[in-house]
Design an enzyme around this catalytic site. Structure first.
Site, mmCIF file in Angstrom:
data_model
loop_
_atom_site.group_PDB
_atom_site.id
_atom_site.type_symbol
_atom_site.label_atom_id
_atom_site.label_comp_id
_atom_site.label_asym_id
_atom_site.label_seq_id
_atom_site.Cartn_x
_atom_site.Cartn_y
_atom_site.Cartn_z
ATOM 1 N N LYS A 1 38.234 31.746 35.430
ATOM 2 C CA LYS A 1 38.366 33.111 35.109
ATOM 3 C C LYS A 1 37.953 33.396 33.783
ATOM 4 C CE LYS A 1 41.901 34.601 37.390
ATOM 5 N NZ LYS A 1 43.444 34.772 37.510
ATOM 6 N N GLY B 1 37.567 41.369 38.424
ATOM 7 C CA GLY B 1 38.984 41.824 38.512
ATOM 8 C C GLY B 1 39.110 42.782 37.383
ATOM 9 N N ASP C 1 49.184 43.508 37.177
ATOM 10 C CA ASP C 1 47.899 43.838 38.111
ATOM 11 C C ASP C 1 47.954 43.499 39.441
ATOM 12 O OD1 ASP C 1 45.671 45.162 38.617
ATOM 13 O OD2 ASP C 1 44.329 43.442 37.628
#
Ligand SMILES: *[C@@H]1O[C@H](CO)[C@@H](O)[C@H](O)[C@H]1NC(C)=O
Ligand SMILES: *[C@@H]1O[C@H](CO)[C@@H](O)[C@H](O)[C@H]1NC(C)=O
Ligand SMILES: *[C@@H]1O[C@H](CO)[C@@H](O)[C@H](O)[C@H]1NC(C)=O
Ligand SMILES: *[C@@H]1O[C@H](CO)[C@@H](O)[C@H](O)[C@H]1NC(C)=O
Ligand SMILES: *[C@@H]1O[C@H](CO)[C@@H](O)[C@H](O)[C@H]1NC(C)=O
Ligand SMILES: *[C@@H]1O[C@H](CO)[C@@H](O)[C@H](O)[C@H]1NC(C)=O
Ligand SMILES: *[C@@H]1O[C@H](CO)[C@@H](O)[C@H](O)[C@H]1NC(C)=O
Ligand SMILES: *[C@@H]1O[C@H](CO)[C@@H](O)[C@H](O)[C@H]1NC(C)=O
Ligand SMILES: *[C@@H]1O[C@H](CO)[C@@H](O)[C@H](O)[C@H]1NC(C)=O
Length: 886
Positions: free
Chosen positions: A637, A618, A735
């Site tokens: 993440k 990402g 985002d």
């Protein structure tokens, strides 16, 4: 109506009170009480007295309230105190949210009332009989409420009544005789109730009735002649009742009658010739009755006639030539009668004619050569007649035609290729049940807006031209019962049609007929599939940059981004090169108690060291799949190029994370914990089975599974609700993109990356501002100037995701052309002469009318969301509402 409001006097009144200080204000108690009871009214304590309150008008001499006018202000509460206002003449509370019984006692205290409008509220119960005490009442409007019962007999005392409106309630009983006795009555409107019985035979006899609207009831008996007796009638609407008898001859007395709508009854007899005396007649609608006889030539005298609808009656004979003189005629509808003779050439001279519906009659002869002399024609409906001869080539000149119905006639010859020139044709092209032969002209493939094509039951031969794949909007086709041969072209709308659409031909093969063809067909099918698949190329990002208004800013942004990407890459590489056993975990926490035992922090770290576990990359992080020794599967993440500040602000970050972990919303992907080692932060999430929306839409290798429309719609709604909730708790997402929308086992949308806003908040010094632009293609245009992500900015990014869902296209793709991204490409569609249907994913929009309708509605929402001006974009709350309405 429209009496000027004495602002001047109320101003004077305020002054008077101010000077004379303590005067006795007659309505002080009632008005003070009302102020307390009325919810939503903005009456200020600062005002010297009630006479200056909004919506209040006072008598200048004694300062009593003369008018209270508060329409459409969202008010509710107990308004029964208005009954205490002894001098009130006008009371308008229409369009509010009042409910319960009508609160007026209507005894002597309200005796001065002349105008009462309580329409468009939720008042229920019976109409109070005490309203009959309002002897001076001229206008009573109770329409659009929830009133029940009958019209109370006591209202007959309202001798001054001129306008009486009770439409849109649940009233029953019959219309009382006394209404005919009201000598001042001008307007009586009681449509959309459950009234039955006959219309009083004296209605309008003693008055100057101008408007009578009683549609959608269960009224029986005849149309009383009395309503025409004064000759003042302007509007008569009796549609959808059970009226019998004939149209009374005296209707011709009403020189100013402009609207006569009596369709959907059981009226019989012929249309009276006196109709020609009504020079002002504009709309005449009497469809679905049993009217017989001929179409009176006298209609020609109604020079203003715009609409004539006599469909579904028992009319016979010819259409009089004289009707061609009706210069204003726009719609001539006589479908489903027994009319005969040639298609009336004279009517085609009516320059404003847009709809000619002669279907299901006995028209014969051939199609006129001047068929397109009226350039405005949009609907040419001639199906089910006895029309012979060939279809003239000039038909191609009907440039505005939306629907062409010629089915069920005796047409011969070939289909003129000229029909392909009617670019606007969209609703239907129906040539079925004729005697047409020859081949299907490939030019029809240019009809890219056409939805329904029926050429069945003719003698057409040859192949179905592959050019028909240009019919991008087609949903319904019928080629059956002809002499067609060869393969059915590989075209989604064809293959998904029922086999019956192709049956009864000489030698057709391929899907949906389960008759296999030659290898030619397979080759073509493959070819077609390849065209639709495309891949993101790195260069695309470059062309996407041109999207932004301020190119220079974006270039700088882009460079910073590149640098960061490089930095993070080198970081990852170095992490892999150094074969550290297992770095030291500084701290970690699992917020969800039941999962505490199942998560092992060291394993979490180890799993993120394996490249094979990488899920996706990402803007701010890289995700890994991590299988715990306990068997629990996590998505972990790793924050990219993490500012050291993140680690140094640990406590704060932990608080924020925990807060997010506690946010409970079904459409948000919440963190369940974190691990910190060295200067790396790992965020733990539940592993999401079905990947991201981006993967679903733009699929990796296999094109087999395409999410259908209902699934896409529910993803859209879930996403909107999740984002709406974030905004509700004052969190701006940094985002939003289809890569950050995750799909659980049931394909519910889960908006991810919500913690980024809390961890990388530039305002709090935890990230450089350039990092928070979001993903390319999703960045709102204003970001170039403001460098700030806002709620309207989120709405924009959400709109881009909606467009992605509707079009199955990437937000940035070179197919859009130089400097165009998805948003621009969609907004510019009208400029390119493309219809909304052409930009949406045809595999979905051509599936059914229902899907297409919903997709168009969602497209509208997406267009609003992606407006260039942030202020014009709707709030997420509104977006959710709009999507739910779809
Ligand atoms: C409304 O207000 C009036 C006067 O203040 C009072 O008598 C009546 O009970 C109230 N009605 C309701 C339903 O509260
Ligand atoms: C007005 O009507 C109400 C309710 O019907 C009643 O309570 C009140 O006494 C009446 N007032 C007068 C002055 O008649
Ligand atoms: C109610 O009827 C009156 C009288 O015809 C009219 O003036 C008024 O505009 C109507 N109210 C609404 C909300 O339409
Ligand atoms: C009219 O409506 C009222 C209230 O709903 C009901 O009590 C009554 O029976 C109805 N009358 C008729 C004739 O349907
Ligand atoms: C109304 O029309 C009829 C028939 O067309 C005609 O004989 C009569 O004179 C007309 N009446 C008026 C008042 O114009
Ligand atoms: C026809 O309509 C126009 C425009 O509405 C109007 O001015 C004119 O008076 C009408 N003609 C007749 C005969 O009523
Ligand atoms: C036809 O329509 C146009 C515009 O809709 C209008 O201006 C014109 O008066 C109408 N009548 C004729 C005879 O063109
Ligand atoms: C059309 O029908 C009318 C009336 O039935 C008849 O008189 C006429 O001859 C027919 N015309 C043709 C061309 O068949
Ligand atoms: C085309 O017209 C024929 C004859 O009017 C009718 O039976 C048929 O249903 C129509 N086709 C479509 C698709 O509506």
């Amino acid at each position: 109506m429209g009496r000027p409001r004495p602002y001047f006097f109320s101003f004077l009144a305020a002054g008077l009170v101010f000077c004379t200080a303590i005067t006795n204000l007659p309505d002080e108690a009632a008005m003070d009480g009302l102020k307390k009871e009325l919810q939503g009214v903005e009456w200020s304590n600062q005002e010297p007295n009630y006479c200056t309150w909004f919506g209040v008008t006072c008598n200048p001499w004694d300062l009593s309230v003369e008018a209270l006018e508060l329409p459409r202000r969202g008010l509710k509460g107990n308004v029964s105190l208005v009954s205490e206002l002894k001098s009130i003449k006008r009371l308008d509370l229409s369009g509010n949210l009042f409910h319960g019984p009508i609160p007026l006692h209507g005894n002597l205290s309200l005796a001065a009332l002349e105008f009462l409008d309580l329409s468009a509220n939720k008042f229920g119960g019976f109409i109070p009989s005490s309203l009959g005490n309002l002897r001076l009442l001229q206008s009573l409007n109770l329409s659009n409420n929830l009133l029940i019962g009958e019209i109370p007999a006591e209202l007959k005392n309202l001798e001054s009544l001129q306008e009486f409106q009770i439409s849109g309630n649940n009233l029953n009983g019959s219309i009382p005789e006394w209404i005919g006795g009201l000598s001042g009555l001008k307007v009586f409107s009681a449509y959309e109730n459950h009234l039955f019985g006959e219309i009083p035979q004296n209605l309008g006899k003693n008055s100057q009735l101008e408007l009578l609207n009683l549609h959608s009831n269960q009224l029986e008996g005849v149309i009383p002649e009395s309503i025409f007796s004064s000759g003042k009638l302007e509007v008569l609407v009796l549609t959808l009742n059970k009226l019998t008898g004939s149209i009374p001859e005296p209707v011709g007395n009403c020189k100013s009658l402009s609207n006569l709508r009596i369709g959907n009854n059981n009226l019989a007899g012929s249309v009276p010739t006196s109709i020609g005396n009504i020079s002002s007649l504009t709309y005449f609608e009497a469809n679905n009755n049993h009217l017989s006889g001929e179409l009176p030539v006298e209609f020609a005298g109604c020079s203003n006639l715009t609409l004539l609808n006599l469909a579904s009656n028992e009319l016979s004979g010819f259409v009089p030539i004289e009707l061609g003189d009706l210069e204003n005629l726009q719609e001539f509808i006589v479908a489903d009668n027994s009319l005969t003779g040639e298609v009336p050439r004279s009517l085609l001279k009516c320059r404003n004619l847009s709809k000619l519906d002669l279907s299901s009659n006995r028209f014969n002869g051939s199609l006129p050569e001047n068929i397109c002399s009226t350039s405005r024609l949009q609907f040419l409906l001639l199906g089910q007649n006895s029309i012979g001869g060939e279809i003239p080539q000039v038909i191609g000149d009907c440039a505005r035609l939306l629907e062409l119905q010629l089915g069920g006639n005796y047409l011969t010859g070939q289909i003129p290729p000229d029909i392909g020139r009617i670019k606007n044709l969209q609703i239907a092209l129906n040539l079925s049940f004729n005697r047409l032969h020859g081949s299907l002209p490939q030019e029809l493939g240019k009809l890219d807006k056409l939805v329904s094509l029926d050429v069945s039951n003719n003698q057409l031969s040859g192949t179905i031209p592959s050019e028909f794949k240009g019919m991008l909007s087609i949903i319904e086709v019928n080629f059956s019962n002809n002499e067609l041969t060869g393969p059915v072209p590989a075209f989604f709308p064809f293959q998904k049609s029922p086999p019956s659409s192709f049956l009864g031909n000489k030698d057709l093969c391929g899907d949906p007929l389960s008759i296999s063809c030659t290898s030619y067909y397979d080759a073509e099918y493959q070819n077609n599939h390849h065209k639709t698949s495309y891949k993101i190329v790195l260069a695309v990002i470059g062309s996407g940059l041109a999207v932004f208004i301020t190119v220079s800013i974006v270039v700088v942004l882009f460079m910073i981004r590149e640098r960061q990407a490089m930095k993070s890459k080198s970081f990852e590489v170095s992490a892999e090169e150094i074969p550290v056993a297992s770095p030291l975990v500084i701290t970690g926490k699992v917020f969800i108690h039941s999962l505490k035992q199942a998560v092992d922090f060291d394993s979490v770290v180890k799993e993120t060291m394996k490249d094979s576990n990488k899920l996706n990359n990402g803007t701010f992080s890289t995700s890994y799949k991590a299988i715990m020794p306990s068997g629990l599967v996590l998505s972990v993440k790793k924050l990219k190029s993490v500012d050291r500040t993140v680690v140094h602000h640990q406590n704060k970050m932990i608080r924020e994370l925990e807060r997010l972990g506690n946010l409970s919303h079904p459409y948000l992907l919440r963190p369940i914990g974190y691990v910190i080692y060295e200067d790396v932060a790992l965020l733990l999430h539940p592993y999401i089975l079905n990947g991201t929306l981006a993967q679903l839409l733009h699929g990796s290798s296999k094109e087999e599974y395409l999410p259908d429309w209902p699934r896409r719609l529910s993803i859209s709604i879930g996403l909107a609700e999740g984002l709406g909730f974030l905004h509700h708790v004052a969190i701006i997402h940094l985002d939003i993109s289809s890569s950050n929308v995750f799909l659980d086992a049931h394909y519910n949308a889960l908006l991810g990356e919500i913690e980024i806003s809390k961890l990388l908040d530039p305002m709090k010094g935890t990230a450089s501002i350039s990092a928070v632009a979001g993903s390319f293609g999703y960045i709102p245009p204003e970001y170039a100037y403001t460098m700030q992500v806002t709620a309207p900015g989120n709405v924009y990014s959400f709109g881009v995701v909606l467009l992605e869902i509707l079009t199955t296209r990437l937000p940035v793709d070179e197919v859009f052309g130089e400097g165009l991204d998805l948003v621009k490409w969609v907004h510019d569609a009208p400029g390119r002469g493309e219809t909304p249907v052409q930009i949406m994913d045809a595999r979905l929009s051509t599936f059914s009318f229902a899907w297409r309708k919903q997709m168009l509605a969602v497209l509208k929402v997406a267009m609003l969301c992606t407006d260039t001006a942030p202020t014009k974009r709707p709030k997420m709350k509104k977006v959710v509402e709009m999507l739910l309405e779809v």
